[in-house]
Write an enzyme that holds these catalytic residues in place. Structure first.
Site, short mmCIF file in Angstrom:
data_model
loop_
_atom_site.label_atom_id
_atom_site.label_comp_id
_atom_site.label_asym_id
_atom_site.label_seq_id
_atom_site.Cartn_x
_atom_site.Cartn_y
_atom_site.Cartn_z
N LYS A 13 13.61 3.23 -6.93
CA LYS A 13 12.77 2.69 -8.02
C LYS A 13 11.78 3.75 -8.52
O LYS A 13 11.62 3.94 -9.71
CB LYS A 13 11.98 1.45 -7.55
N ARG A 88 6.62 -8.50 -6.10
CA ARG A 88 7.36 -8.46 -4.84
C ARG A 88 7.37 -9.83 -4.17
O ARG A 88 7.76 -9.93 -3.02
CB ARG A 88 6.68 -7.47 -3.90
N ARG A 123 12.81 10.98 3.19
CA ARG A 123 12.03 11.09 1.95
C ARG A 123 10.74 11.91 2.19
O ARG A 123 10.10 11.78 3.22
CB ARG A 123 11.64 9.68 1.48
N ARG A 156 5.39 9.86 4.13
CA ARG A 156 4.47 8.73 4.12
C ARG A 156 4.39 8.10 5.50
O ARG A 156 5.40 8.02 6.20
CB ARG A 156 4.97 7.67 3.12
N ARG A 167 9.65 -3.30 6.52
CA ARG A 167 9.57 -3.41 5.05
C ARG A 167 10.86 -4.01 4.49
O ARG A 167 10.82 -4.79 3.54
CB ARG A 167 9.29 -2.02 4.44
P1 AMP Z 1 5.82 1.14 -2.25
O1 AMP Z 1 5.24 2.49 -2.50
O2 AMP Z 1 6.19 0.42 -3.49
O3 AMP Z 1 6.94 1.18 -1.24
O4 AMP Z 1 4.64 0.28 -1.57
C1 AMP Z 1 4.07 0.69 -0.35
C2 AMP Z 1 3.32 -0.47 0.28
O5 AMP Z 1 2.28 -0.92 -0.60
C3 AMP Z 1 4.15 -1.72 0.55
O6 AMP Z 1 4.87 -1.64 1.78
C4 AMP Z 1 3.05 -2.77 0.61
O7 AMP Z 1 2.31 -2.70 1.81
C5 AMP Z 1 2.12 -2.31 -0.52
N1 AMP Z 1 2.54 -2.89 -1.83
C6 AMP Z 1 2.88 -2.21 -2.95
N2 AMP Z 1 3.20 -3.04 -3.94
C7 AMP Z 1 3.08 -4.28 -3.44
C8 AMP Z 1 3.29 -5.59 -3.98
N3 AMP Z 1 3.71 -5.76 -5.25
N4 AMP Z 1 3.07 -6.65 -3.18
C9 AMP Z 1 2.65 -6.50 -1.91
N5 AMP Z 1 2.43 -5.30 -1.33
C10 AMP Z 1 2.64 -4.19 -2.09
#
Ligand code: AMP
Length: 214
Positions: A13, A88, A123, A156, A167
């Site tokens: 994404k 999400r 990654r 990360r 996740r």
């Molecule tokens: P990402 O970079 O999109 O993988 O997001 C990293 C982390 O941020 C996720 O594992 C959640 O802990 C938090 N996070 C990001 N976007 C959301 C969302 N829309 N809803 C809930 N948690 C989020």
């Protein structure tokens, strides 16, 4: 053009959001990047979400909606936007709708759990820009250095295998019901299109395919 990129962590994404944003000239939002920035700056919000994110859990819907809606009010999003990693949960999707945030395309990026784990553990990211690399499929020109700035790439905290499994579980249980939610919305509204694609192709070919869909 308002687009949602849906898909498990590691399905690409973020990479697609970056390519499409450059090619289509519309801004993208990654709630993950926004929250990581807040943690880096040690703001109140950052302190609130740090532990949840590190554990691979989802941040509460109210916080996510507040951040997303506030960001979308900025003028750079007036021409359209690409949402990467939000919504999400059903509550987040309904929250966007209740705030009159219209969506035209939902792109569901399909990727198996095994592929996700393999991709995410390889990654690396450039923290300042959010640029993403993969040590196997998309390595930087110089090992562990960002191509544009030469700065260090990092892994990360939540990209370790155990956290990735958590996740993924959250994705499968809490996020994947959004597929039916948007599919049904698209069935009832000709202005909304729902697309599914195979996310195990190269980033460039996926981007070309998405542009063709749009
Ligand atoms: P990402 O970079 O999109 O993988 O997001 C990293 C982390 O941020 C996720 O594992 C959640 O802990 C938090 N996070 C990001 N976007 C959301 C969302 N829309 N809803 C809930 N948690 C989020």
């Amino acid at each position: 053009m308002n687009i949602i990129l849906l898909g498990p962590p590691g399905s690409g994404k973020g990479t697609q959001a970056e390519i499409l944003s450059n090619d289509l000239g519309i801004a993208h939002i990654s709630t993950g990047n926004i929250l990581r920035q807040e943690i880096e700056e040690q703001t109140d919000l950052g302190k609130l979400v740090a532990r949840t994110m590190q554990a691979g859990d989802l941040v509460d819907d109210e916080t996510i909606l507040a951040v997303t809606i506030k960001t979308l009010k900025s003028p750079e999003y007036s021409k359209g936007f690409i949402l990467d990693g939000v919504p999400r949960s059903l509550a987040q999707a309904q929250g966007l709708k209740n705030n009159n945030i219209e969506i035209n395309h939902v792109i569901d990026m399909l990727c198996s759990d095994e592929e996700v784990i393999q991709r995410i553990t390889n990654r690396r990211v450039h923290p300042a820009s959010g640029r993403i690399y993969n040590t196997l499929s998309n390595p930087p020109r110089v090992t562990d250095k960002d191509d544009e700035t030469g700065e260090d790439l990092v892994q990360r905290d939540d990209d370790k295998e155990e956290t990735v499994r958590k996740r993924l579980q959250n994705y499968n249980e809490i996020t994947s019901p959004l597929k039916d939610y948007y599919r049904e919305m698209a069935n009832n509204d000709p202005l909304i299109k729902y697309h599914q694609l195979d996310a195990d192709k190269s980033p460039q070919s996926i981007a070309e395919y998405i542009k063709h869909l749009l």
